[in-house]
Design a protein around this motif. Structure first.
Motif, mmCIF file in Angstrom:
data_model
loop_
_atom_site.group_PDB
_atom_site.id
_atom_site.type_symbol
_atom_site.label_atom_id
_atom_site.label_comp_id
_atom_site.label_asym_id
_atom_site.label_seq_id
_atom_site.Cartn_x
_atom_site.Cartn_y
_atom_site.Cartn_z
ATOM 1 N N ASN A 284 40.915 46.742 38.440
ATOM 2 C CA ASN A 284 40.407 45.839 36.874
ATOM 3 C C ASN A 284 40.674 46.766 36.425
ATOM 4 O OD1 ASN A 284 39.729 43.416 38.310
ATOM 5 N ND2 ASN A 284 37.327 43.538 38.295
ATOM 6 N N TYR B 88 43.710 45.525 33.349
ATOM 7 C CA TYR B 88 43.205 44.827 32.462
ATOM 8 C C TYR B 88 43.376 45.705 30.966
ATOM 9 C CZ TYR B 88 41.770 41.312 35.416
ATOM 10 O OH TYR B 88 42.184 40.246 36.674
ATOM 11 N N ASP C 21 37.363 51.877 30.710
ATOM 12 C CA ASP C 21 38.744 51.593 30.203
ATOM 13 C C ASP C 21 38.691 51.665 28.906
ATOM 14 O OD1 ASP C 21 38.856 48.749 30.344
ATOM 15 O OD2 ASP C 21 38.738 48.830 32.091
ATOM 16 N N SER D 168 45.041 36.308 33.807
ATOM 17 C CA SER D 168 44.488 37.004 35.579
ATOM 18 C C SER D 168 45.894 37.267 35.896
ATOM 19 C CB SER D 168 43.219 36.247 36.429
ATOM 20 O OG SER D 168 42.405 36.952 36.565
ATOM 21 N N GLY E 88 40.268 35.960 41.189
ATOM 22 C CA GLY E 88 38.426 35.976 41.159
ATOM 23 C C GLY E 88 37.211 37.103 41.468
ATOM 24 N N LEU E 89 37.497 37.183 42.831
ATOM 25 C CA LEU E 89 36.941 37.492 43.790
ATOM 26 C C LEU E 89 36.557 38.823 44.350
ATOM 27 C CD1 LEU E 89 37.762 36.123 47.510
ATOM 28 C CD2 LEU E 89 35.579 36.086 46.858
ATOM 29 N N LEU F 238 35.571 40.775 41.693
ATOM 30 C CA LEU F 238 33.522 41.780 41.246
ATOM 31 C C LEU F 238 32.969 40.802 41.800
ATOM 32 C CD1 LEU F 238 34.108 41.726 36.874
ATOM 33 C CD2 LEU F 238 33.849 43.709 39.281
HETATM 34 N N1 LIG Z 1 37.758 45.911 33.265
HETATM 35 C C1 LIG Z 1 38.285 44.405 33.158
HETATM 36 N N2 LIG Z 1 38.616 44.674 31.868
HETATM 37 C C2 LIG Z 1 38.772 43.520 31.679
HETATM 38 N N3 LIG Z 1 38.460 42.353 31.933
HETATM 39 C C3 LIG Z 1 37.891 42.289 33.428
HETATM 40 C C4 LIG Z 1 37.983 43.650 33.664
HETATM 41 N N4 LIG Z 1 37.515 43.359 35.062
HETATM 42 C C5 LIG Z 1 37.549 42.050 35.222
HETATM 43 N N5 LIG Z 1 37.262 41.401 34.133
HETATM 44 C C6 LIG Z 1 37.509 39.918 34.257
HETATM 45 O O1 LIG Z 1 36.916 39.459 35.137
HETATM 46 C C7 LIG Z 1 37.818 38.611 35.653
HETATM 47 C C8 LIG Z 1 36.716 38.527 36.911
HETATM 48 O O2 LIG Z 1 37.357 39.976 37.508
HETATM 49 P P1 LIG Z 1 37.339 39.893 39.327
HETATM 50 O O3 LIG Z 1 38.040 41.456 39.590
HETATM 51 O O4 LIG Z 1 35.670 39.281 40.027
HETATM 52 O O5 LIG Z 1 38.551 38.727 39.595
HETATM 53 P P2 LIG Z 1 40.418 39.515 39.357
HETATM 54 O O6 LIG Z 1 40.512 40.411 39.295
HETATM 55 O O7 LIG Z 1 40.784 38.318 38.585
HETATM 56 O O8 LIG Z 1 40.817 38.524 41.106
HETATM 57 P P3 LIG Z 1 40.741 39.681 42.229
HETATM 58 O O9 LIG Z 1 39.473 40.708 41.618
HETATM 59 O O10 LIG Z 1 39.971 39.252 43.354
HETATM 60 O O11 LIG Z 1 41.869 39.988 42.609
HETATM 61 C C9 LIG Z 1 39.177 38.963 35.600
HETATM 62 O O12 LIG Z 1 39.544 37.846 35.501
HETATM 63 C C10 LIG Z 1 39.102 39.412 34.266
HETATM 64 O O13 LIG Z 1 39.372 38.348 33.356
#
Ligand SMILES: Nc1ncnc2c1ncn2[C@@H]1O[C@H](COP(=O)(O)OP(=O)(O)OP(=O)(O)O)[C@@H](O)[C@H]1O
Ligand SMILES: [Mg+2]
Length: 393
Positions: A254, A258, A283, A308, A316-317, A319
């Motif tokens: 993540n 991001y 980060d 995303s 979106g899985l 976290l």
């Molecule tokens: N370190 C971060 N910085 C900014 N936004 C974040 C960060 N971590 C998570 N997010 C936001 O939270 C949302 C949920 O994160 P999550 O890891 O559950 O899903 P994902 O990264 O979209 O997909 P996946 O992890 O299943 O590949 C993300 O879509 C993102 O927008």
């Protein structure tokens, strides 16, 4: 007339079937039923209480009248009698209000527990279903991936086809990552099958960083690892290595996804107290807005679908899985984020190699799950916010 009865019977049977199979209808019907029982009980309590109050006031009045007028004892002036009646009324009304509040709290709790249980069971079967599907998909997916990789080894293939096959392998890798995340659902429903041991979190971090370094390099993102060891080794935790790998992998991925080009990520492990280790992934990325921070632990929740995808995120899985795995370890996860500045994920885990630390699964009765939001930051665009989820240590 018989036709009406038949239709009525069909309606009842249809409703009974729906009630049996639709957990949400069941929850609705249970709520209405329990609320009705609750209302009747409150009415009974109020009725009995007011009858008692009426009786007590009437008896006191009769007694005073008898003493004053009939027996001529002159037991008091009307002011004193009124005051006595007033205190009887206040005492009784306090008892009635107290009982109603008490009953409301107890019934609220019972209604909550009973009516939510069908929804809870439905969620459990959904997780089981997802886990089973993922399991079934894993084998054919890995066969397709291996076959494609083997085909790629052939140098006689047309470069155009090679390019397509390479991108297929990338997509297959992404799909198998999702499958691995989905497979974790199985461990949430069968936590007793998850083996716990002393795990060197530092080593896991190193291996995850090694795997994800090419991804970070592509965006010129610097990854800094720090392992605090004031007195001895503080990065050994009590947990499951696969689950811990997944926690670190999802958080770091993540952060890479991001964080814009030329950013940086700090991964730290340090003692939190004698019994717990604190893992932090921080980060300098795009951050998460307050309204989204509430929901990021929900399965399939993405802040912005297009954002995303554009940042390399997936389903979106991530976290949701991380928070479930942290729960499995009876740990705690805190997400702090400042939009435009960055995000900090903090995970607290039970330290390993401590004789006092038992299998965390035996600590069920001590821990409780917590989801909370910290509003302590000042208002403004650069505010810090945090969401906490997991078992309090
Ligand atoms: N370190 C971060 N910085 C900014 N936004 C974040 C960060 N971590 C998570 N997010 C936001 O939270 C949302 C949920 O994160 P999550 O890891 O559950 O899903 P994902 O990264 O979209 O997909 P996946 O992890 O299943 O590949 C993300 O879509 C993102 O927008
Ligand atoms: Mg993710």
């Amino acid at each position: 007339m018989r036709g009406y009865w038949k239709r009525f019977a069909e309606l009842v049977i249809g409703f009974a079937d729906k009630y049996r199979f639709d957990p949400f209808l069941r929850a609705q019907v249970n709520t209405i039923g329990l609320q009705a029982v609750f209302a009747v009980l409150i009415l009974v309590v109020v009725g009995i209480s007011f009858t008692y109050l009426y009786k007590e006031i009437t008896l006191t009045l009769i007694q005073k009248i008898r003493e004053n007028i009939l027996l001529g004892t002159g037991a008091g002036d009307p002011e004193i009698i009124l005051h006595e009646l007033e205190s009887i009324k206040t005492k009784n009304l306090t008892v009635i209000t107290g009982s109603i509040v008490f009953m409301t709290v107890i019934f609220g709790y019972i209604i909550g527990r009973i009516t939510l249980s069908p929804a809870r069971n439905a969620l459990k079967s959904q997780k089981q279903f997802i886990g089973n599907i993922a399991h079934e998909l894993r084998t054919p997916l890995s066969i397709v991936k291996t076959n494609t990789e083997v085909t790629l080894l052939d140098d006689t293939i047309d470069p155009k086809i090679k390019h397509v096959l390479k991108s297929n392998v990338e997509e297959l890798n992404r799909a198998s990552e999702i499958i691995n995340n989905l497979l974790s659902f199985n461990s949430f429903i069968r936590p007793e099958q998850v083996k716990f041991e002393n795990v060197d979190l530092g080593k896991i971090i190193e291996s995850v960083v090694h795997d994800l370094l090419p991804l970070a390099d592509r965006k010129h993102i610097e990854i800094v690892m720090r392992r605090a060891s004031r007195r001895g080794d503080y990065s050994t935790v009590w947990g499951n290595p696969t689950a811990l790998d997944q926690i670190v992998r999802n958080l770091l991925k993540n952060s890479i996804n991001y964080t814009p080009h030329d950013g940086s990520i700090h991964i730290t492990t340090e003692p939190y107290d004698n019994l717990h280790v604190r893992l932090s992934v921080e980060d300098t990325g795009i951050g998460i807005a307050r309204k989204d921070l509430f929901r990021i632990f929900e399965p399939f929740y993405r802040v912005d679908r297009s954002r995303s995808r554009e940042h390399g995120g997936g389903s979106g899985l991530g976290l949701a899985i991380v928070s479930e795995l942290v729960k499995l370890h009876h740990g705690k996860i805190v997400m702090r984020s400042t939009p435009g500045r960055g995000t900090n994920a903090i995970v607290l885990l039970h330290a390993g190699e401590h004789p006092a630390v038992e299998d965390p699964r035996r600590k069920d009765d001590l821990g409780f799950n917590e989801v909370s939001v910290d509003f302590s930051a000042r208002k403004g665009a650069q505010k810090n916010m945090s969401v906490v989820q997991g078992n309090l240590l």
